[in-house]
Scaffold this motif. Structure first.
Motif, short mmCIF file in Angstrom:
data_model
loop_
_atom_site.label_atom_id
_atom_site.label_comp_id
_atom_site.label_asym_id
_atom_site.label_seq_id
_atom_site.Cartn_x
_atom_site.Cartn_y
_atom_site.Cartn_z
N GLN A 242 0.82 -1.21 0.00
CA GLN A 242 0.00 0.00 0.00
C GLN A 242 0.85 1.27 0.00
N GLY A 243 2.18 1.11 -0.02
CA GLY A 243 3.06 2.27 -0.07
C GLY A 243 3.51 2.78 1.27
N TYR A 244 3.27 2.03 2.33
CA TYR A 244 3.69 2.45 3.67
C TYR A 244 4.96 1.69 4.07
N LEU A 245 5.45 1.97 5.29
CA LEU A 245 6.64 1.30 5.83
C LEU A 245 7.83 1.41 4.86
N GLU A 246 8.12 2.66 4.50
CA GLU A 246 9.17 2.90 3.51
C GLU A 246 10.54 2.37 3.94
N TYR A 247 10.79 2.32 5.24
CA TYR A 247 12.09 1.85 5.72
C TYR A 247 12.12 0.35 5.98
N THR A 248 11.03 -0.32 5.72
CA THR A 248 11.01 -1.78 5.81
C THR A 248 11.36 -2.33 4.44
N SER A 249 12.38 -3.16 4.38
CA SER A 249 12.87 -3.67 3.11
C SER A 249 12.70 -5.18 3.03
N GLU A 250 13.16 -5.75 1.92
CA GLU A 250 13.08 -7.21 1.78
C GLU A 250 14.00 -7.90 2.79
N GLU A 251 14.95 -7.16 3.36
CA GLU A 251 15.79 -7.71 4.42
C GLU A 251 14.93 -8.05 5.65
N HIS A 252 14.01 -7.15 5.99
CA HIS A 252 13.12 -7.39 7.12
C HIS A 252 12.14 -8.53 6.82
N ILE A 253 11.63 -8.55 5.58
CA ILE A 253 10.73 -9.64 5.19
C ILE A 253 11.47 -10.97 5.25
N HIS A 254 12.73 -10.96 4.84
CA HIS A 254 13.56 -12.16 4.89
C HIS A 254 13.67 -12.66 6.34
N ASP A 255 13.88 -11.74 7.27
CA ASP A 255 13.99 -12.14 8.68
C ASP A 255 12.67 -12.70 9.21
N LEU A 256 11.56 -12.11 8.82
CA LEU A 256 10.26 -12.66 9.23
C LEU A 256 10.06 -14.05 8.64
N GLY A 257 10.50 -14.23 7.41
CA GLY A 257 10.42 -15.55 6.79
C GLY A 257 11.28 -16.57 7.54
N LYS A 258 12.47 -16.13 7.99
CA LYS A 258 13.33 -17.02 8.77
C LYS A 258 12.68 -17.39 10.10
N PHE A 259 12.02 -16.42 10.73
CA PHE A 259 11.32 -16.70 11.97
C PHE A 259 10.21 -17.73 11.75
N MET A 260 9.43 -17.55 10.68
CA MET A 260 8.35 -18.51 10.40
C MET A 260 8.91 -19.90 10.15
N PHE A 261 10.00 -19.96 9.40
CA PHE A 261 10.63 -21.24 9.12
C PHE A 261 11.15 -21.89 10.40
N ALA A 262 11.87 -21.11 11.20
CA ALA A 262 12.49 -21.65 12.42
C ALA A 262 11.46 -22.15 13.42
#
Length: 408
Positions: A242-262
């Protein structure tokens, strides 16, 4: 770079959240008419309400646990999307009220759900009366939900203090971090005493009052925490789109994905440890729990298909899909897996409740999905309002720079 500080709730978002809540209310009304009376039918209605109210409350509260755990770990990476986690935790207020009504009603309105409420001459149940009694159940439930709400509100208040009041110097930043850590510690301690120990025993494990497992609370925690991480991921990806969270990058999404996996692997470890120990010991008082869940005899394995389907969703799907680095950085894949994980653990809670009270099997129907849709709509509505009320970036937080430059 100009950033969008506040979430402007789209009309479509409002429409969907209201529609889902409407479906939920209608489902509860129709479900009560169809299943709300009679011993067996009454249990059918309350079992669905118990499953959904506890599951969605626990996954919303997992968002505040995530905030507090990362606060104590000095984890700055999550600051870019922390306000999303905080907004999800606001849903604990309405969800907690609903769960409180349902749980107290199970003691007062329909005591057939918990057999320990009328132990008769059952020596085993009488021996557990010091713990399994309506007075302790109600008081502990009120304290559990009440302090989740109060301590969560305190953490959010501390976060919002800096929005318009920058810290004057480094020493003030240290004091602020220390104060945050103290309140996060208090929340973690209470969370440990409730969600990680006593509360799942009371709300869920006592449905099988003759059965017990010392790993049960950790199992339910792992289930709801990974689902809570999935819920955070869905909202973060939505806000990014939606165009928000400009400072959230795919690096942060990657970490959330790692958390879900772990934590999918962690849940599987607990699932296996609990099952393997009971299978290996082969003690009748313990194995009875799995007779309706995993045995192949039709009369005793009525939930076998659901049980193994749930296992595939919650373990095999995450390990096959989220193991690759690229999949954890792909917004579509991560969102899909987050939805799968939330649904899979909802099924886990379904078999935890229904296989205990209806060993001959009860089919999932529109009533169950309709009630679940209502809770999803309530989380959407509550989270959306919370994100629209406060800035989406904790811009004056001492660790915000660390989050902005974060990379994995």
């Amino acid at each position: 770079m100009a950033i969008k500080e506040f979430f402007d709730i789209p009309a479509r978002y409002k429409k969907w959240s209201m529609a889902l809540m409407g479906v939920g209310v209608l489902s509860v009304i129709v479900g009560f008419i169809l299943y709300g009376t009679g011993e067996e039918h009454g249990k059918r209605f309350w079992a669905t309400m118990l499953q959904n109210s506890t599951y969605f409350l626990l996954i919303a509260n997992a968002a505040m646990f995530f905030v507090c755990a990362t606060t104590l770990a000095m984890g700055g990476f999550q600051m870019a999307f922390r306000r999303v986690s905080e907004a999800i935790s606001v849903a604990v207020i309405p969800l907690g009220i609903i769960a409180l009504v349902v749980l107290i009603a199970l003691c007062v309105v329909d005591p057939e759900m918990y057999e320990w409420l009328h132990p008769g001459n059952d020596k085993l149940l009488l021996g557990k009366k010091g713990f399994l009694n309506s007075g302790f159940y109600i008081i502990w439930t009120i304290l559990t939900i009440g302090l989740w709400i109060v301590l969560g509100a305190k953490m959010r208040k501390l976060s919002h203090e800096l929005d318009n009041n920058p810290l004057p110097d480094v020493e003030a930043g240290r004091k602020y971090i220390f104060k945050n850590s103290v309140w996060a510690s208090i929340f973690i301690v209470w969370f440990g005493l409730t969600a990680m120990s006593v509360t799942p025993w009371l709300w869920l494990m006592s449905l099988d009052a003759h059965w017990f497992s010392t790993m049960y609370s950790w199992y339910t925690f792992a289930s709801t925490f990974v689902a809570g991480l999935a819920l955070i991921t869905i909202f973060v990806v939505y806000m990014k789109n939606q165009g928000y969270l400009e400072y959230t990058s795919e690096e942060h999404i990657h970490d959330l994905g790692k958390f879900m996996f772990a934590f999918s692997i962690f849940w599987t470890y607990l699932w296996f440890a609990q099952y393997m120990l009971i299978w290996y010991a082969n003690i009748p008082e313990e194995t009875i729990y799995f007779k309706s869940r995993v045995t192949t005899n039709h009369s005793k394995g009525a939930y076998t298909g659901l049980y193994w389907f749930m296992f595939c969703i919650n373990f095999i799907a995450p390990i096959l899909i989220l193991m690759r680095r690229g999949s954890k950085r792909n917004y579509t894949t991560v969102t899909f897996m987050a939805i799968v994980i939330i649904f899979g653990h909802w099924l886990d809670f379904n078999q935890m409740v229904f296989a205990s009270k209806f060993p001959e099997h009860v089919e999932l129907n529109l009533f169950d999905f309709g009630v679940a849709a209502g809770f999803v709509g309530l989380i959407m509505y509550s989270t959306g309002r919370a994100m629209a009320k406060y800035p989406l970036l904790a811009k004056n937080h001492p660790l915000i720079k660390e989050s902005i430059i974060h990379h994995t």
